[in-house]
Design a protein around this motif. Structure first.
Motif, mmCIF file in Angstrom:
data_model
loop_
_atom_site.group_PDB
_atom_site.id
_atom_site.type_symbol
_atom_site.label_atom_id
_atom_site.label_comp_id
_atom_site.label_asym_id
_atom_site.label_seq_id
_atom_site.Cartn_x
_atom_site.Cartn_y
_atom_site.Cartn_z
ATOM 1 N N ASP A 257 0.827 -1.202 0.000
ATOM 2 C CA ASP A 257 0.000 0.000 0.000
ATOM 3 C C ASP A 257 0.868 1.261 0.000
ATOM 4 O OD1 ASP A 257 -2.363 1.376 -0.062
ATOM 5 O OD2 ASP A 257 -2.901 0.990 2.031
ATOM 6 N N GLU A 258 0.422 2.284 -0.716
ATOM 7 C CA GLU A 258 1.071 3.588 -0.732
ATOM 8 C C GLU A 258 0.005 4.664 -0.582
ATOM 9 O OE1 GLU A 258 3.452 4.191 -4.202
ATOM 10 O OE2 GLU A 258 4.542 2.281 -3.989
ATOM 11 N N ALA A 259 0.332 5.732 0.104
ATOM 12 C CA ALA A 259 -0.635 6.811 0.330
ATOM 13 C C ALA A 259 -0.784 7.663 -0.924
ATOM 14 C CB ALA A 259 -0.187 7.676 1.495
ATOM 15 N N GLY A 260 -2.034 8.053 -1.204
ATOM 16 C CA GLY A 260 -2.316 8.990 -2.276
ATOM 17 C C GLY A 260 -2.353 10.424 -1.747
ATOM 18 N N PHE A 261 -2.935 11.329 -2.537
ATOM 19 C CA PHE A 261 -2.902 12.761 -2.203
ATOM 20 C C PHE A 261 -3.534 13.053 -0.848
ATOM 21 C CE2 PHE A 261 -4.940 16.911 -2.093
ATOM 22 C CZ PHE A 261 -3.864 17.742 -2.345
ATOM 23 N N TRP A 262 -4.821 12.712 -0.671
ATOM 24 C CA TRP A 262 -5.486 13.041 0.593
ATOM 25 C C TRP A 262 -4.976 12.170 1.726
ATOM 26 C CZ3 TRP A 262 -7.185 17.514 1.256
ATOM 27 C CH2 TRP A 262 -7.903 18.206 0.290
ATOM 28 N N GLU A 263 -4.566 10.962 1.416
ATOM 29 C CA GLU A 263 -4.040 10.082 2.451
ATOM 30 C C GLU A 263 -2.737 10.641 3.033
ATOM 31 O OE1 GLU A 263 -6.837 8.019 -0.153
ATOM 32 O OE2 GLU A 263 -4.967 9.086 -0.617
ATOM 33 N N LYS A 264 -1.954 11.333 2.209
ATOM 34 C CA LYS A 264 -0.744 12.001 2.704
ATOM 35 C C LYS A 264 -1.080 13.265 3.493
ATOM 36 C CE LYS A 264 2.265 10.501 -1.082
ATOM 37 N NZ LYS A 264 3.015 10.953 -2.289
#
Length: 220
Positions: A195-202
């Motif tokens: 899993d990698e964070a996207g825009f809002w997740e970051k």
């Protein structure tokens, strides 16, 4: 072909058997009674509010392309004609936005995410998806959520082509997650092992985004 004959094995049938054996696209979700249709903290609206990062790219169907990359057997670069040639699906589902509004009974037309995955053939180690939009937006989700039975790559809403302000010509719709996970103006789908964070997740949003668990922010 007689009734007692079965189709010859192919990469597709072998892959689908493997997915079934592994429970690849099982999310553990259960259907909910009508009384639990509205997630906690949400209110109903009749309209469809517009939310984005402040810019709305206008992409012609002539220039539109969808790339499918990463841990797959068959990388894809689809033109609009290619995408329209895939079996078209319809669906009716609700929208739940993290900003607390929900809208019931939205009618969609497009390509089922499962039908797209049938063409791309995920590898066994593929477990997550990173989505990239034409405006640079990104968001992540587990492959099992992307491949949910009612998830659709939508080109039409309520019988009309999807408008640019709502993500046209094509956007993802994953009804069981908060709607920031359903990327507008979708340009690239990449399958990943981790899993990698996207825009809002970051920027403080939850990595999963389940409305019924109120997974709005990273500490929820």
């Amino acid at each position: 072909m007689s009734d007692d004959q079965t189709p010859a094995d192919s990469k597709l049938t072998s892959s689908k058997r493997r997915w079934a054996a592994e429970g690849k696209f099982l999310t553990g979700r259960i259907s909910r009674p009508e009384t639990e249709r509205l997630p906690p903290g949400q209110h109903l609206v009749k309209n469809w509010p517009v939310l984005d990062l402040g810019q709305q790219p206008v992409i012609s169907t002539d220039s539109w392309r969808l790339e499918v990359r990463g841990l797959i057997e068959t990388p894809l670069t689809l033109t609009w004609a290619d995408f329209q040639a895939i079996e078209q699906s319809t669906g009716v589902s609700d929208i739940h936005c993290v900003t607390t509004w929900s809208r019931y009974d939205n009618n969609w037309l497009g390509v089922s995410t499962r039908d797209l995955l049938d063409r791309a053939m995920p590898k066994p180690e593929a477990a997550y998806v990173m989505l990239t939009s034409y405006d640079g937006y990104t968001t992540n989700l587990p492959l099992a959520d992307f491949a949910a039975e009612d998830a659709i790559l939508a080109t039409s809403w309520e019988g009309l082509p999807l408008t640019p302000d709502h993500g046209g010509p094509m956007r993802l719709v994953v009804p069981h997650l908060y709607f920031w996970k359903s990327a507008k103006w979708l340009r690239r789908i990449e399958l990943l092992a981790a899993d990698e964070a996207g825009f809002w997740e970051k920027n403080g949003y939850h990595m999963c985004g389940d409305p019924w668990r109120e997974q709005r922010y990273s500490d929820d």
